[in-house]
Design a protein around this motif. Structure first.
Motif, mmCIF file in Angstrom:
data_model
loop_
_atom_site.group_PDB
_atom_site.id
_atom_site.type_symbol
_atom_site.label_atom_id
_atom_site.label_comp_id
_atom_site.label_asym_id
_atom_site.label_seq_id
_atom_site.Cartn_x
_atom_site.Cartn_y
_atom_site.Cartn_z
ATOM 1 N N UNK A 1 -9.971 -2.462 -6.466
ATOM 2 C CA UNK A 1 -10.601 -1.253 -7.034
ATOM 3 C C UNK A 1 -11.743 -0.757 -6.164
ATOM 4 N N UNK A 2 -12.088 0.501 -6.354
ATOM 5 C CA UNK A 2 -13.122 1.119 -5.523
ATOM 6 C C UNK A 2 -14.463 0.409 -5.656
ATOM 7 N N UNK A 3 -14.805 -0.056 -6.848
ATOM 8 C CA UNK A 3 -16.115 -0.660 -7.041
ATOM 9 C C UNK A 3 -16.219 -2.073 -6.527
ATOM 10 N N UNK A 4 -15.110 -2.657 -6.072
ATOM 11 C CA UNK A 4 -15.138 -4.049 -5.601
ATOM 12 C C UNK A 4 -15.010 -4.076 -4.082
ATOM 13 N N UNK A 5 -13.806 -4.081 -3.562
ATOM 14 C CA UNK A 5 -13.643 -4.052 -2.110
ATOM 15 C C UNK A 5 -12.557 -3.060 -1.701
ATOM 16 N N UNK A 6 -12.250 -2.077 -2.577
ATOM 17 C CA UNK A 6 -11.180 -1.147 -2.288
ATOM 18 C C UNK A 6 -11.616 0.157 -1.657
ATOM 19 N N UNK A 7 -12.888 0.356 -1.413
ATOM 20 C CA UNK A 7 -13.349 1.607 -0.809
ATOM 21 C C UNK A 7 -13.180 1.551 0.706
ATOM 22 N N UNK A 8 -12.449 2.511 1.229
ATOM 23 C CA UNK A 8 -12.195 2.611 2.672
ATOM 24 C C UNK A 8 -12.792 3.925 3.159
ATOM 25 N N UNK A 9 -13.104 3.997 4.426
ATOM 26 C CA UNK A 9 -13.800 5.171 4.957
ATOM 27 C C UNK A 9 -13.020 6.461 4.716
ATOM 28 N N UNK A 10 -11.673 6.394 4.710
ATOM 29 C CA UNK A 10 -10.896 7.616 4.500
ATOM 30 C C UNK A 10 -11.059 8.130 3.062
ATOM 31 N N UNK A 11 -11.374 7.247 2.104
ATOM 32 C CA UNK A 11 -11.652 7.689 0.730
ATOM 33 C C UNK A 11 -12.922 8.527 0.694
ATOM 34 N N UNK A 12 -13.954 8.029 1.341
ATOM 35 C CA UNK A 12 -15.222 8.754 1.348
ATOM 36 C C UNK A 12 -15.088 10.084 2.094
ATOM 37 N N UNK A 13 -14.294 10.085 3.145
ATOM 38 C CA UNK A 13 -14.080 11.323 3.910
ATOM 39 C C UNK A 13 -13.369 12.366 3.047
#
Length: 581
Positions: free
Chosen positions: A241-253
């Motif tokens: 999940x995003x709040x754990x370790x699922x956030x990748x730079x392309x998500x933020x972009x």
């Protein structure tokens, strides 16, 4: 050892029970003379004997009963007393009444305190307590000497391995759900090839009027290259999940690009489009709040309203007078019942997927400002379609991004990807990162889907992209004008919906049942496929609380030409004529 312990506990329990029973009998026997001496019957003589009213007569009578030897004599005395009472009353109803009273008094003398059949008499004259104790001791000894329980051996022979194997082969499990009749089963088209505006469905090449790929961006060479390179770099999923370790730079972009494109402070993306609005609504509403939704809102909004546990009011489709009526009613009820301050939210779709109509957001904005409501607009079908820049229904109706509190939609339509998005102020977005269930408890969007959406968003921002959107709106208006002339079918159309690419057509004279209507429409769709045009008939599950009537479903795309639109109209006319003749 365990069996002896059980027998010992059983014997102790029986001893305690027998002791309690003996004590009760002794107390009853001891209390009998006192109870009888103080009773009203001891002070009054039996009228059936015509005796005096002193207590000595009652005592003599009781002693007389002590010397009677048989139950037969006791029964005879009761009968004699009853007969004497009947005679005393000179017969008739009066005699029956007196006889009944005398009989009851005689029975009480026998069974009451001091009577022969009273337990006190038994204990006093026959050493009854010794007999009771003896019986209880025999019961205790019997229980103590009992052997432990042993189940009887099973007489049947166990199954052999061969028999077990044969039974397993013969066993047929029952289906989890009953088998639907052939006429009610849904037969999906199988797509084996996809190229621009054409597909190969069930082995036949046809013009695709079922896809929500409105701008035809899903399979461009640029999209395929971006998705392929992203898979090579990141793989196919984040597995977290995003709040754990699922956030990748392309998500933020992608979130940054969405916020910039929509002109808002921030944006947030979800892994699944249907979970987007159904997560947003419970994040901002609870049981004390009020929701007003249009009756044609789809399942995601219906489910989100249910999960929020708020008070839900359903207004008539695009009826602003009915919506205002509900707002006034809610206001009056709140004042009358002195309810605490709460949130009040209007939830609509920019373009309704169930009928293709546009929401009159300009009038809704006036109402929500007048009655202090918040507005949530679901832009899945209108994003990339309406507005000069493709920002959706909010832009189409001339509203600013700040005029609407929450704007959300799907990346599975005009963007040609998968997932959902939501834009708004920083407070709106950041609240969802902790309260949006679809964001918090789902694995994050696969990276290649995020970069694919970024590629489509970039294309929409270019002059070529805006030209595609303009052509899409032109094609939608031309298609609606063409299909409005088809005999036997009625075009679902509301004023101001000319630019909507979602088209629904219903039978002008529908059959008596919904199933029969679907069968006719499916035959029309089959004939159109034979003529090279792919359309569909929506099937709605029981989970939809409000389902539209059966109809043909068509989606207009940007790459359609005037020749294509004419071919669709000709194919539909031929199919309808063939089926409804």
């Amino acid at each position: 050892m365990e069996g002896q312990r059980s027998r010992l506990l059983l014997a102790v329990g029986a001893s305690m029970t027998s002791g309690a029973v003996l004590v009760m009998l002794m107390l009853w026997a001891a209390a009998a003379p006192a109870a009888y001496a103080s009773s009203p019957d001891a002070e009054t003589a039996s009228p059936s004997r015509n005796s005096s009213t002193d207590s000595s007569t009652q005592t003599d009578k009781s002693e007389d009963y002590f010397h009677r030897q048989s139950v037969k004599d006791l029964v005879a005395s009761v009968v004699a007393a009853a007969v004497g009472g009947w005679r005393e009353g000179n017969g008739g109803w009066r005699g029956l009444e007196v006889g009944f009273v005398r009989g009851v008094e005689e029975i009480w003398v026998i069974f009451g305190p001091g009577g022969k059949l009273h337990p006190a008499y038994f204990l006093e004259h026959f050493h009854g307590h010794i007999m009771v104790e003896g019986v209880l001791l025999l019961i205790i000894a019997y229980l103590f000497l009992q052997s432990t329980f042993k189940p009887k051996p099973h007489r049947e022979e166990p199954l052999t391995d061969k028999e077990i194997t044969q039974l397993c082969k013969e066993w047929q499990p029952e289906p989890l759900v009953p088998q639907l009749p052939e006429e009610e089963q849904v037969h999906s088209r199988i797509i084996t090839s996809y190229e621009d505006k054409h597909v190969v469905a069930d082995g036949k090449r046809a013009l695709n009027l079922l896809s929500h790929n409105f701008l035809n961006l899903a399979n461009t060479p640029e999209m395929l290259e971006v998705a392929s390179s992203t898979v090579q770099k990141y793989g196919v999923g984040s597995c977290g999940p995003r709040g754990f370790y699922g956030t990748i730079d392309v998500h933020l972009k992608l979130e940054e690009e969405l916020a910039q494109f929509m002109g808002t402070d921030e944006a947030i993306i979800y892994s699944y489009d249907i979970a987007t609005v159904s997560s947003i609504i419970p994040a901002f509403a609870n049981r004390k709040d009020v929701l007003i939704i249009d009756e044609c809102c789809g399942y995601p909004i219906q489910q989100g309203a249910t999960l929020s546990r708020a008070a839900v009011h359903v207004c008539k489709h695009n009826d602003m007078a009915d919506m205002e009526r509900i707002m006034i009613m809610v206001e009056e009820e709140a004042k009358k019942e002195k309810r605490p301050l709460n949130r009040r939210i209007v939830i609509v779709e920019g373009i309704y997927a169930s009928n293709g109509n546009l929401s009159p957001l300009d009038k809704m904005y006036e109402l929500k400002e007048k009655y202090k409501y918040r507005l949530v607009v679901e832009e899945s079908m209108s994003f990339g379609v309406l507005g000069e820049n493709g920002r959706g229904a909010v832009e189409h109706w001339g509203l600013k991004p700040s005029d609407v509190e929450v704007v959300c939609g799907s990346m599975g339509n005009a963007l040609g990807s998968v997932g959902g998005w939501c834009v708004g102020t920083t407070e709106i977005v950041e609240h969802q990162r902790l309260s949006g269930s679809g964001y918090c408890f789902s694995a994050s969007l696969p990276p290649y889907l995020a970069t694919s959406a970024s590629q489509s968003l970039c294309a929409m921002s270019q002059p070529e992209g805006r030209a595609r959107m303009a052509q899409l709106r032109k094609n939608a208006a031309s298609m609606r004008k063409m299909l409005a002339k088809v005999p036997g079918l009625v075009l679902q159309h509301a004023p101001g919906s000319e630019q909507s690419p979602i088209i629904h057509m219903h039978l002008a004279k529908p059959p008596s049942t919904e199933l029969a209507a679907k069968q006719l429409l499916m035959r029309i769709a089959d004939h159109m496929l034979e003529l090279g045009v792919l359309v569909g008939v929506p099937h709605y599950a029981d989970i939809h609380k409000r389902r539209p009537p059966p109809g043909l479903h068509l989606c207009v795309t940007a790459l359609l030409t005037e020749e294509d639109i004419k071919a669709v109209g000709d194919a539909l006319n031929k199919a309808v004529k063939q089926v409804l003749r």
